[in-house]
Design a protein around this motif. Structure first.
Motif, PDB file in Angstrom:
ATOM      1  N   ALA A 132       0.858  -1.186   0.000  1.00 10.76           N
ATOM      2  CA  ALA A 132       0.000   0.000   0.000  1.00 10.76           C
ATOM      3  C   ALA A 132       0.889   1.229   0.000  1.00 10.76           C
ATOM      4  CB  ALA A 132      -0.928   0.014   1.215  1.00 10.76           C
ATOM      5  N   ALA A 133       0.433   2.278  -0.684  1.00 12.18           N
ATOM      6  CA  ALA A 133       1.179   3.528  -0.715  1.00 12.18           C
ATOM      7  C   ALA A 133       0.202   4.691  -0.799  1.00 12.18           C
ATOM      8  CB  ALA A 133       2.125   3.555  -1.905  1.00 12.18           C
ATOM      9  N   ASP A 134       0.531   5.761  -0.086  1.00 12.18           N
ATOM     10  CA  ASP A 134      -0.255   6.988  -0.137  1.00 12.18           C
ATOM     11  C   ASP A 134       0.721   8.158  -0.103  1.00 12.18           C
ATOM     12  OD1 ASP A 134      -2.131   8.959  -0.083  1.00 12.18           O
ATOM     13  OD2 ASP A 134      -2.924   8.502   1.906  1.00 12.18           O
ATOM     14  N   GLY A 135       1.303   8.448  -1.259  1.00 14.43           N
ATOM     15  CA  GLY A 135       2.280   9.516  -1.343  1.00 14.43           C
ATOM     16  C   GLY A 135       3.650   9.079  -0.869  1.00 14.43           C
ATOM     17  N   PRO A 136       4.607  10.035  -0.870  1.00 18.78           N
ATOM     18  CA  PRO A 136       5.992   9.699  -0.538  1.00 18.78           C
ATOM     19  C   PRO A 136       6.244   9.411   0.935  1.00 18.78           C
ATOM     20  CG  PRO A 136       5.763  12.057  -0.876  1.00 18.78           C
ATOM     21  CD  PRO A 136       4.454  11.449  -1.272  1.00 18.78           C
ATOM     22  N   ASP A 137       5.288   9.728   1.792  1.00 20.81           N
ATOM     23  CA  ASP A 137       5.518   9.576   3.233  1.00 20.81           C
ATOM     24  C   ASP A 137       4.776   8.421   3.882  1.00 20.81           C
ATOM     25  OD1 ASP A 137       7.231  11.821   3.403  1.00 20.81           O
ATOM     26  OD2 ASP A 137       5.480  13.141   3.366  1.00 20.81           O
ATOM     27  N   LYS A 138       3.991   7.695   3.105  1.00 19.99           N
ATOM     28  CA  LYS A 138       3.225   6.602   3.700  1.00 19.99           C
ATOM     29  C   LYS A 138       3.263   5.375   2.785  1.00 19.99           C
ATOM     30  CE  LYS A 138      -0.068   9.565   6.197  1.00 19.99           C
ATOM     31  NZ  LYS A 138      -1.503   9.879   6.402  1.00 19.99           N
ATOM     32  N   GLN A 139       3.927   4.341   3.248  1.00 20.79           N
ATOM     33  CA  GLN A 139       3.969   3.072   2.515  1.00 20.79           C
ATOM     34  C   GLN A 139       3.959   1.896   3.486  1.00 20.79           C
ATOM     35  OE1 GLN A 139       7.214   4.931   1.997  1.00 20.79           O
ATOM     36  NE2 GLN A 139       6.045   6.421   0.823  1.00 20.79           N
ATOM     37  N   ARG A 140       3.480   0.783   3.002  1.00 18.43           N
ATOM     38  CA  ARG A 140       3.463  -0.438   3.811  1.00 18.43           C
ATOM     39  C   ARG A 140       3.643  -1.636   2.894  1.00 18.43           C
ATOM     40  NH1 ARG A 140       0.199  -1.822   8.883  1.00 18.43           N
ATOM     41  NH2 ARG A 140       0.461  -4.064   9.118  1.00 18.43           N
TER      42      ARG A 140
END
Length: 417
Positions: A132-140
């Motif tokens: 999962a990713a939501d922009g450059p500051d949030k990934q899993r």
């Protein structure tokens, strides 16, 4: 797995894409190095792709246009499931992973939740990942097992890793102003976990040494895609071809397949089985250490950043410096698919080697049983083979390693004298 931002940092961009670029590209964009997008027309197929029977009927596109489509992708949000199958002809590395954690990976490199160690297990077998990713500051990214799960979560300046099987936690905090920009997910440098990450590494090697064409269309995870096909033009490579399925709408690589030159099943096959380009739930990037979990604090992000820069500078072969206690005595010859690293081991400095007679007989017998004996003007040695990476260990303590054939290693040793 860091996105390659060279198209922005040096002030240039692949032709046809410049107007969509302003400053640093968003970290999860699927960016191709400028050198790749600018490969001479002689090595890039200019014939548009035509759909085969049963495949999606998509508009014609050239390889150059498809590479630019990947580079121009502005996808920031996605979630899905990725299946990775790796058959390198080597046993599982799970039990050995902790032995190869580079400097800067953490204060306790052998910690069970250390990402550098855990994700090395992807080097063999079949694994299912949720990303999962939501922009450059949030990934899993989560590696799913039958009864456990291993997850890495990047949220702002916090990076957490959690192994549910051992209830162990790994924690790193990025320094202010030192965003690593690793992009789509926070996996360690050199450990690809998505088709995009695999494709990015392959495209880095394509400059002037590769035939790049479009090989028709496909459907991946229910989405229409083009097939970008890369084939080394240099002789001696163990890599036969690489096929990247590129989402026709977004330009996101959906599937990566590497076929060895020796034939047989794919050595690496990584692709989405499901994908959604909507905004993931905010809870995907939240993490609190469970009660009773053992938490290991990592070193600062600065050392990881420095290692990432070195990795990019030498095509990844710099990781082999870990075989030398001081990182000395490593020389890389050739480029692209035929790059070979020469490593001067302790044996070459008068320490234990077969030539000195200091290697225990049992150990030498084991080495001889799993390798092929070779000779040349360099002397004699043993070649240890996988389906992709081969290594020649000479009897006087030198090592030559690369994604090349046995003959190429012998030639490199001969040329080195």
């Amino acid at each position: 797995m860091a996105p390659n931002d060279s198209a922005d940092t040096n002030g240039t961009a692949p032709h046809g894409t410049a107007r969509g670029v302003a400053g640093r590209r968003k970290a999860v964009r699927y960016i191709v190095p400028v050198a790749v997008a600018g490969v001479a027309a002689a090595t890039i197929g200019l014939v548009p792709a035509l759909a085969s029977s049963g495949d999606p009927d998509l508009p014609e596109i050239t390889a150059q246009e498809l590479i630019e489509k990947i580079a121009a992708s502005d996808t920031e949000q996605l979630s899905g499931t990725v299946k990775i199958s790796t058959d390198l002809g080597i046993p599982s590395l799970g039990g050995l992973a902790g032995s190869f954690v580079p400097d800067g990976a953490g204060d306790k490199g052998g910690a069970s939740a250390d990402p550098q160690a855990k994700l090395t297990e992807l080097a063999s077998g079949t694994h299912t990942l949720r990303v999962a990713a939501d922009g450059p500051d949030k990934q899993r990214v989560s590696v799913l097992d039958n009864a456990s799960e291993y997850s890495i979560i990047h949220n702002g300046d916090q990076v957490w890793a959690y192994d549910s099987k051992s209830n162990a936690v790994y924690h790193a905090k990025e320094k202010a102003g030192k965003h690593t920009g690793r992009g789509e997910h926070p996996a360690p440098d050199g450990v690809p976990t998505t088709p995009k990450a695999f494709a990015e590494q392959a495209l880095k090697a394509a400059d002037g040494t590769t035939s790049v064409t479009v090989g028709g269309t496909a459907q991946v995870a229910g989405r229409d895609a083009y097939r970008l096909v890369l084939k080394p033009e240099q002789s001696g490579s163990t890599i036969g071809s690489i096929t990247v399925a590129v989402d026709a709408k977004t330009g996101v690589p959906l599937k990566f397949t590497l076929q060895p030159s020796s034939g047989g099943k794919a050595a690496i096959d990584a692709g989405f089985t499901s994908v959604d380009f909507g905004k993931p739930a905010a809870s995907s990037f939240s993490f609190t250490p469970p009660k009773g979990a053992e938490v290991t604090e990592a070193d600062s992000a600065g050392s990881r950043e420095k290692a990432a820069q070195a990795h990019q500078a030498d095509g990844g072969l710099g990781a082999l410096k870990g075989l030398n206690a001081k990182g000395e005595g490593v020389t890389v010859t050739g480029k692209g698919w035929s790059a070979i690293a020469e490593i001067k081991t302790p044996g070459a400095a008068g320490k234990p080697s077969k030539a000195s007679g200091d290697v225990p007989a049992e150990a030498q017998q084991l080495l001889d049983s799993v390798g092929d004996k070779v000779t040349g003007t360099f002397g004699s040695g043993t070649v240890f083979k996988t389906r992709l990476v081969n290594a020649l260990m000479t009897d006087d303590g030198r090592v030559y390693v690369g994604a090349v054939t046995k003959d190429a290693l012998v030639k490199a040793a001969d040329n080195a004298g």
